[in-house]
Design an enzyme around this catalytic site. Structure first.
Site, short mmCIF file in Angstrom:
data_model
loop_
_atom_site.label_atom_id
_atom_site.label_comp_id
_atom_site.label_asym_id
_atom_site.label_seq_id
_atom_site.Cartn_x
_atom_site.Cartn_y
_atom_site.Cartn_z
N TYR A 128 6.07 -2.75 -7.38
CA TYR A 128 5.34 -1.54 -7.73
C TYR A 128 5.86 -0.26 -7.08
O TYR A 128 5.46 0.84 -7.47
CB TYR A 128 3.86 -1.74 -7.44
CG TYR A 128 3.27 -2.80 -8.33
CD1 TYR A 128 2.95 -2.49 -9.65
CD2 TYR A 128 3.07 -4.10 -7.89
CE1 TYR A 128 2.44 -3.45 -10.50
CE2 TYR A 128 2.56 -5.07 -8.74
CZ TYR A 128 2.24 -4.75 -10.04
OH TYR A 128 1.74 -5.71 -10.89
N PHE A 418 -9.08 -7.09 -6.64
CA PHE A 418 -9.51 -6.76 -8.00
C PHE A 418 -8.33 -6.92 -8.95
O PHE A 418 -7.21 -7.11 -8.55
CB PHE A 418 -10.08 -5.33 -8.08
CG PHE A 418 -9.18 -4.27 -7.52
CD1 PHE A 418 -8.24 -3.64 -8.33
CD2 PHE A 418 -9.26 -3.88 -6.19
CE1 PHE A 418 -7.41 -2.64 -7.83
CE2 PHE A 418 -8.44 -2.89 -5.68
CZ PHE A 418 -7.51 -2.28 -6.49
#
Length: 418
Positions: A128, A418
């Site tokens: 990322y 999450f």
């Protein structure tokens, strides 16, 4: 093999939810079977316009989803965040730029909506950074050798006049959300929990694919009766050949609003009969825990890793949202290859507030947008990043100025996945 340009990337329709789930399960190496229960559950909460997929013909081969979230900045202000999750690319379609295309669509939409940052939990480190994310908060886990702690296990009650009570899931659903909100207002890096989170984590909502086991819930109440801490834990059933108990308590979550509650709950967990080992679950990297024990070496660090990754989408709003313990000015040259947040900015900050504006002054510090995220949440040192070559001083001493402005006395922490 299909060419990348032949693969369509777009939001899914309701009819495509089963195929999307199957691709997601495949990407995460779970059994690809999709149950009616899973389809019904996903359909109840995903936002189709923010649920992307890559299609090779009519087959879903990559998944991506985002949802609205709030992230706590330094000082307690909540900023709107684009929370990214459910990212997968089927093994047969890797290295074709599918994630890059999905990420570009989502971040552009988040910028258009006015989100200040994007957030995610990275399964793998190298992925990322190339999209402008930086590891902005870390997590640690300890394994406690209970007999070595030096605690008097015959005194489980808190010594401050408070008390620890066991409650059930229904009580947690009443007490937990308000307690978490108080934590969230005080700890940078924390994120919002919706009602579904509390339903899932207390057993009110049980899914066929879940291996959920009802935990014990311990609540700490202060001498005045206020709820200031909550711990959820499960225990195994392991005994030695000589009939000695060798049981482990594994903490599924522990949140508090102050050190008294933290001390009381860890001491309680280490006082439970038959428990000889406590596994802490994910904690802040500067957690008080080891030094809440008479012998801190009884808590062995078993995990230390990056956790919450942040991508700045609006430099001005991000830097103005947080607080600053000292006063100073800094001109930053933010490099953003995606063109979402790059530019030169003048930060004028102090205990009374901050002002950030585009500037044509000569930059003092040049840094990629991902490194800005690490500094913004207060976890990283600009001096350290300069030594690593991750940021560049254009003016001698600028990294020290950045540290004086941006670093925090306590490290950020995100207790959720999450």
């Amino acid at each position: 093999m299909s060419c990348p340009e032949d693969i369509d990337i777009r939001p899914i329709t309701e009819a495509e939810i089963p195929g999307w789930i199957r691709a997601l399960n495949t990407g995460f190496l779970r059994a690809p079977h999709v149950s009616d229960d899973e389809i019904a559950d996903r359909s109840s909460y995903i936002v189709l316009s923010r649920t992307l997929a890559a299609f090779d013909g009519d087959k879903c081969v990559a998944t991506f989803r985002s949802f609205p979230q709030e992230l706590t900045a330094v000082g307690g202000a909540a900023v709107p965040a684009d929370a990214i999750t459910n990212v997968s690319v089927t093994a047969t379609h890797r290295r074709r730029g599918l994630l890059t295309r999905m990420m570009a669509l989502d971040l552009a939409a988040a910028k258009e909506r006015g989100d200040v940052v994007a957030t995610l939990i990275a399964a793998e480190y190298p992925i990322y950074g190339r999209y402008g994310f930086g590891p902005a908060a870390h997590a640690a886990e300890w394994t406690i050798d209970v007999p070595r702690t030096g605690l008097d296990r015959n005194r489980p009650a808190p010594d401050d006049g408070g008390r620890v009570d066991l409650v059930d899931g229904a009580e947690v659903r009443k007490l937990g959300p308000e307690l978490h909100e108080r934590l969230r207002r005080s700890r940078p890096g924390t994120v919002t929990r919706d009602d579904r989170w509390w339903q899932l984590n207390t057993g009110a909502l049980r899914l066929e694919r879940s291996s959920w086991k009802e935990p014990f819930y311990a609540v700490y109440r202060s001498p005045s009766g206020d709820v200031e801490g909550l711990a959820a834990y499960v225990c195994d059933d392991h005994w030695g050949d000589d009939k000695r108990p060798l049981n482990t308590a594994t903490v599924k979550g522990l949140i508090t609003t102050g050190p008294a509650a933290e001390r009381a709950l860890w001491h309680y967990l280490c006082s439970i009969d038959w428990i000889t080992t406590v596994k802490t679950g994910g904690r802040a990297p500067d957690d008080l825990l080891p030094h809440l024990l008479p012998d801190p070496r009884a808590a062995r660090l078993t995990t230390y890793a990056d956790w919450l990754w942040v991508r700045i989408l609006d430099v001005v709003r991000a830097l103005e949202a947080r607080t600053y313990e000292s006063a100073g000015t800094l001109v930053l040259e933010v490099v953003d290859e995606a063109g979402l947040a790059g530019g030169r900015y003048l930060l004028e900050a102090g205990p009374d507030g901050a002002r950030c504006t585009p500037s044509d002054r000569e930059p003092q510090l040049t840094l990629p947008v991902g490194e800005l995220a690490r500094l913004w949440l207060g976890d990283e040192s600009a001096v350290r990043l300069a030594a690593l070559g991750s940021v560049r001083e254009q003016q001698e001493g600028a990294a020290s100025v950045a540290d004086a402005l941006l670093r925090t006395s306590r490290r950020p922490w995100c207790p959720d996945i999450f």
